[in-house]
Write an enzyme that holds these catalytic residues in place. Structure first.
Site, short mmCIF file in Angstrom:
data_model
loop_
_atom_site.label_atom_id
_atom_site.label_comp_id
_atom_site.label_asym_id
_atom_site.label_seq_id
_atom_site.Cartn_x
_atom_site.Cartn_y
_atom_site.Cartn_z
N HIS A 207 0.85 -1.20 0.00
CA HIS A 207 0.00 0.00 0.00
C HIS A 207 0.89 1.25 0.00
O HIS A 207 0.69 2.16 -0.81
CB HIS A 207 -0.93 0.02 1.22
CG HIS A 207 -1.50 1.37 1.54
ND1 HIS A 207 -2.50 1.96 0.78
CD2 HIS A 207 -1.20 2.27 2.51
CE1 HIS A 207 -2.78 3.16 1.28
NE2 HIS A 207 -2.01 3.37 2.33
N ASP B 258 6.77 21.44 -26.71
CA ASP B 258 6.70 20.10 -26.11
C ASP B 258 7.75 20.04 -25.01
O ASP B 258 8.40 21.04 -24.72
CB ASP B 258 6.98 19.01 -27.16
CG ASP B 258 6.37 17.66 -26.76
OD1 ASP B 258 6.66 17.17 -25.65
OD2 ASP B 258 5.58 17.08 -27.55
N TRP C 121 7.03 -0.07 3.85
CA TRP C 121 7.54 0.58 2.62
C TRP C 121 8.94 1.14 2.83
O TRP C 121 9.68 1.37 1.89
CB TRP C 121 6.57 1.66 2.11
CG TRP C 121 6.74 3.04 2.70
CD1 TRP C 121 6.17 3.50 3.84
CD2 TRP C 121 7.51 4.13 2.15
NE1 TRP C 121 6.55 4.81 4.06
CE2 TRP C 121 7.37 5.22 3.04
CE3 TRP C 121 8.30 4.28 1.01
CZ2 TRP C 121 7.99 6.45 2.82
CZ3 TRP C 121 8.92 5.51 0.81
CH2 TRP C 121 8.77 6.57 1.71
N SER D 47 12.89 5.82 -13.91
CA SER D 47 11.81 6.61 -14.49
C SER D 47 11.78 8.02 -13.90
O SER D 47 11.68 9.02 -14.63
CB SER D 47 10.47 5.91 -14.25
OG SER D 47 9.40 6.76 -14.55
N SER D 48 11.90 8.11 -12.57
CA SER D 48 11.86 9.42 -11.90
C SER D 48 13.02 10.30 -12.32
O SER D 48 12.85 11.50 -12.53
CB SER D 48 11.90 9.24 -10.38
OG SER D 48 10.67 8.75 -9.92
N HIS E 181 13.49 11.70 3.39
CA HIS E 181 12.90 12.98 3.77
C HIS E 181 12.77 13.95 2.60
O HIS E 181 11.71 14.52 2.39
CB HIS E 181 13.51 13.65 5.01
CG HIS E 181 12.46 14.56 5.56
ND1 HIS E 181 11.48 14.12 6.41
CD2 HIS E 181 12.13 15.82 5.23
CE1 HIS E 181 10.60 15.09 6.59
NE2 HIS E 181 10.97 16.13 5.89
N GLU F 163 12.29 13.03 -0.26
CA GLU F 163 11.20 12.40 -1.01
C GLU F 163 9.82 12.92 -0.59
O GLU F 163 8.96 13.15 -1.43
CB GLU F 163 11.27 10.88 -0.82
CG GLU F 163 10.02 10.11 -1.17
CD GLU F 163 9.64 10.15 -2.63
OE1 GLU F 163 8.45 9.96 -2.93
OE2 GLU F 163 10.52 10.38 -3.48
N TYR G 249 9.15 15.79 0.55
CA TYR G 249 8.99 17.14 -0.01
C TYR G 249 8.78 17.09 -1.52
O TYR G 249 8.08 17.94 -2.08
CB TYR G 249 10.18 18.03 0.39
CG TYR G 249 10.07 18.40 1.85
CD1 TYR G 249 9.14 19.37 2.25
CD2 TYR G 249 10.79 17.73 2.82
CE1 TYR G 249 8.98 19.67 3.59
CE2 TYR G 249 10.62 18.03 4.17
CZ TYR G 249 9.71 19.00 4.55
OH TYR G 249 9.54 19.29 5.88
N SER H 210 -1.00 27.29 -5.40
CA SER H 210 -0.62 28.67 -5.74
C SER H 210 -1.17 29.11 -7.09
O SER H 210 -1.17 30.30 -7.40
CB SER H 210 0.91 28.81 -5.74
OG SER H 210 1.43 28.42 -4.49
N HIS I 65 15.21 13.01 11.99
CA HIS I 65 14.06 13.13 12.89
C HIS I 65 13.16 11.89 12.80
O HIS I 65 12.27 11.73 13.63
CB HIS I 65 13.26 14.43 12.64
CG HIS I 65 12.58 14.51 11.30
ND1 HIS I 65 12.39 15.71 10.67
CD2 HIS I 65 12.05 13.58 10.48
CE1 HIS I 65 11.75 15.50 9.52
NE2 HIS I 65 11.54 14.22 9.40
N HIS I 66 13.42 11.03 11.83
CA HIS I 66 12.70 9.74 11.77
C HIS I 66 13.34 8.72 12.71
O HIS I 66 12.86 7.59 12.81
CB HIS I 66 12.74 9.18 10.35
CG HIS I 66 12.04 10.05 9.35
ND1 HIS I 66 10.71 9.93 9.04
CD2 HIS I 66 12.50 11.07 8.58
CE1 HIS I 66 10.37 10.84 8.13
NE2 HIS I 66 11.45 11.55 7.83
N THR J 288 7.39 26.92 5.18
CA THR J 288 6.05 26.34 4.95
C THR J 288 4.98 27.29 5.48
O THR J 288 3.95 27.51 4.83
CB THR J 288 5.96 24.97 5.64
OG1 THR J 288 7.14 24.22 5.35
CG2 THR J 288 4.75 24.20 5.14
N LYS K 48 4.33 30.12 3.17
CA LYS K 48 3.42 29.75 2.09
C LYS K 48 1.96 29.84 2.53
O LYS K 48 1.12 30.42 1.84
CB LYS K 48 3.73 28.34 1.59
CG LYS K 48 4.99 28.27 0.77
CD LYS K 48 5.27 26.84 0.37
CE LYS K 48 6.41 26.79 -0.60
NZ LYS K 48 6.09 27.42 -1.90
N ARG L 232 1.82 1.21 15.31
CA ARG L 232 1.61 1.09 13.86
C ARG L 232 1.86 -0.35 13.41
O ARG L 232 2.56 -1.09 14.07
CB ARG L 232 2.65 1.93 13.10
CG ARG L 232 2.61 3.38 13.29
CD ARG L 232 3.84 4.02 12.65
NE ARG L 232 3.88 3.84 11.19
CZ ARG L 232 4.84 4.32 10.41
NH1 ARG L 232 5.85 4.98 10.93
NH2 ARG L 232 4.81 4.13 9.11
#
Length: 528
Positions: free
Chosen positions: A79, A108, A144, A172-173, A256, A258, A260, A271, A305-306, A331, A334, A453
């Protein structure tokens, strides 16, 4: 305007676009590729969502009801992988492909053949990942985040397929990101200076740099997992001189930035939408650009921080705590600017605006729970509980996913040439808004009360809340069927859309006809 329209009538005479399956297999057209990414992301959204339904079905009541614990773990793992790499990221890439060339006045993307390839390897990556679930011993079951030693010493035989599929997603990314950077750098219309670019273009430009910097780190992490498991290395095995905590440092150094990557394009979308429906220019454009860049830089300084509970030195925990709190500042800039844009605006509340407003409120809730998690001693209590699950689903579902849905409603008339059904869209919005909060808000409470979890069973005191959460989950999943019906109905016809579509809309994409012609801007447009 008449000149542009005339150009396009002329274009269609020599528009040899192949028909049938070949059009999609061999296309180098940014609009076709954008559409394929978006359809692919929608399919993955439902596959990943059906796995979430399995999770919530098992957790509806305490005790073991429907699935084995190991299969439950496969569901949580796949998931997560599918929603991150298969739904959110390809959806943003599809929006980038469709909109960036039109927003900057380019004919293009810069590298159209690579564009085709970066899409077409994705279905194979996810086919490999999903087929691994049917192997003897099952699919990936280590979360994951695939922490070692769960993904090395204790993982099942399908791990090699998981590693291969992640490599393909990463390739791909990286190709998509290179394409975005080269396109934006080289193909802007004359007088489209850097500080005149729409914010969606800016946020994607910065996101693309993040992708290029962190995807190789992920590739390194999965490769070390592969060699630890199959080739006798000990990167993450203490017995051989390695360190399992090293895995977490490498993974989160990718992970991390990722997260963002999954929110900066959302900031760009919001925006674009807020000024349109407030009928005011975006407040503080330059500060938005600088805030986005600051978030990108700071995203590399917060990864641990993880890992507050891994026993890091106190200086390290302090450093990561302060950097994490610091990243809340741009943040907050924004959020302030979006609110200031709406201040005394002539606001209307069409579906894209509703999702954008929900995004601001709910993303901010997710941001505040993130600030709570940033406080090291408090995180000792929150870590690995449902409080964390609540936090990241607020920023990723009512954040990233809501922004993607908002973008779809906002640009659908430009893509199809028809207006979507506003009443159905409003129904979709209210069903989603109510159910998403019923689904994720109570998780804060069970998490604070100590529910862990990634566990298929739980103590009796959590039963009532989990029943509510599961009902919210089923309702949220069903609500997305309304979205599919809106899209299908819109594609099949309806009220004709004008070129501008929305009364307050500004930008080059609103100067081409609706539906957008197959080829736009063969001659560069005039930027005022």
């Amino acid at each position: 305007m008449s000149a542009i329209t005339h150009e396009h009538e002329h274009d269609h005479d020599h528009d040899h676009k192949p028909t049938g399956i070949k059009r999609w297999l061999f296309t180098t057209n940014h609009k076709d590729i954008g559409t394929m990414y978006l359809v692919f992301a929608l399919v993955m959204f439902f596959i990943g969502g059906s796995m979430a339904m399995v999770i919530r079905l098992e957790l509806f009541q305490p005790g073991m009801q429907f699935v084995e614990p190991q299969f439950f773990n496969q569901m949580t793992t796949v998931h997560g992988l599918i929603m991150v790499f298969g739904a959110v990221m390809p959806a943003f890439t599809g929006l980038a492909n469709w909109m960036i060339p039109m927003m900057i006045g380019a004919p293009d993307m810069a590298l159209p053949r690579m564009n085709n390839w970066s899409f077409w390897i994705l279905p194979f990556a996810f086919l490999i990942l999903l087929l691994s679930l049917f192997m003897p011993g099952g699919g990936p079951d280590f979360g994951w985040t695939f922490y070692a030693p769960l993904s090395t010493t204790y993982s099942n035989d399908s791990t090699a397929l998981f590693v291969f599929s992640v490599h393909i997603m990463g390739i791909s990314s990286i190709m998509g990101a290179i394409n975005v950077i080269v396109t934006i750098w080289n193909m802007r219309a004359p007088r489209m200076t850097w500080m005149k670019m729409p914010l969606f273009v800016w946020t994607w430009f910065i996101t693309a740099f993040l992708l290029i910097m962190v995807m190789p780190v992920l590739a390194g992490a999965v490769t070390m997992v592969l060699t630890d498991k199959y080739f006798g290395t000990s990167f993450f095995d203490a017995a051989g001189g390695g360190d399992p905590v090293l895995f977490q440092h490498i993974f989160w150094f990718f992970g991390h930035p990722e997260v963002y990557i999954m929110i900066l394009p959302a900031f760009g979308i919001v925006s674009a939408i807020i000024p349109t429906f407030a009928r005011k220019p975006l407040f503080g454009y330059a500060s938005m650009v600088y805030a986005t860049a600051s978030i990108a830089v700071l995203s590399f300084l917060v990864w641990a921080h993880h890992m507050f509970t891994t026993g890091m030195p106190v200086f390290a925990t302090l450093f990561f705590m302060y950097c994490t709190m610091l990243i809340a500042v741009p943040t907050g800039v924004k959020v302030f600017n979006w609110v200031a844009t709406m201040w005394r605006g002539a606001m209307t509340f069409e579906v894209p605006m509703m999702f954008a407003l929900a995004f601001i409120v709910l993303f901010t809730i997710g941001g505040f729970s993130g600030l709570m998690l940033a406080i090291t001693p408090a995180d000792f209590q929150y870590h690995d509980t449902y409080f964390v699950v609540a936090h990241f689903h607020y920023v990723l579902v009512s954040g990233a996913v809501f922004s993607i849905i908002a973008a779809a409603y906002y640009w659908l008339p430009k893509w199809t040439g028809y207006m979507y059904d506003e009443r159905l869209g409003q129904l979709h919005f209210w069903c989603s808004l109510i159910s998403v909060n019923l689904l994720f808000f109570p998780m804060h409470f069970v998490g604070l009360a100590g529910m862990p979890r990634r566990i298929p069973d739980y103590a009796l005191q959590f039963a009532d809340f989990n029943a509510f959460i599961s009902v919210g989950g089923f309702l949220f999943g069903l609500s997305q069927l309304i979205f599919v019906w809106v899209i299908v109905k819109c594609a099949r016809g309806g009220e004709k859309a004008t070129a501008q579509v929305w009364e307050g809309a500004e930008g080059l994409e609103w100067q081409v006809p609706s539906p957008a012609p197959y080829h736009t801007f063969d001659t560069p447009p005039e930027v005022k």
